[in-house]
Design a protein around this motif. Sequence first.
Motif: not given
Length: 247
Positions: A176-196
Amino acid sequence: MEENKRKIDGAVRINKYLSQAGICSRRQADTYVEQGKVLIDGEVAVSGDKVMPGQEVTFCGKPVKIQENLIFLAFHKPRGIVCTSSKKEKDNIIDYLNYPQRIYPVGRLDKDSQGLILLTNDGEAANQIMKARNYHEKEYEVTVNKRITKEFLDGMRKPVPLDEIGAVTRKCKVTKEGPYQFRIILTQGLNRQIRRMCEYFGYRVTKLKRVRVMNIKLGDLKEGSYRELKGRELHQLREELDRESIR
């Protein structure tokens, strides 16, 4: 610079040759060879053939050459630019950069997102970076439409089913970086992964910015600008890719 020169003194397998030339992946190259689309000095190539220095390779009748001078760019992609080299897309990344030599994007960053995207003329390196089995880290800064909860963070760290694309995410690092913000580290690249992933938990992404690919960081690179990778940064990247190529 010496680090941007490719060693092409020895024999190279035909599938690797086509990959390094940026034509396709090694696997696809094998298919093209089987289909008789590849010639070496006018003779139809067969699987396992090697290309010696000075030999001429053609693919579908057109000469193919490995680029000796390697290009690696880090680009801060703005929203609205599409990570494709297809001229059919009016907002394609290649026309936007207008780089004087032939390059192409490594992987993708969706149109509504911004941040770091790598571009190169080294097909072999591009394939290595994009291979999911190599577990390369990609780091993002994300803003969502409502307050972040502990339950949301815990859920995002675990495998998330993405039924619409028939996939399940790998475990990932989320802070968590803030009330509405976060940081994420992925090791794959699925289509629109974070949004989904966010949508699965009832959240909507309002801003998504990629800040790192492997050891390459976006840093203070201005939106719409690019820089050439060189020095220690490029050396570390190529060292990692070289280790993977011999596994």
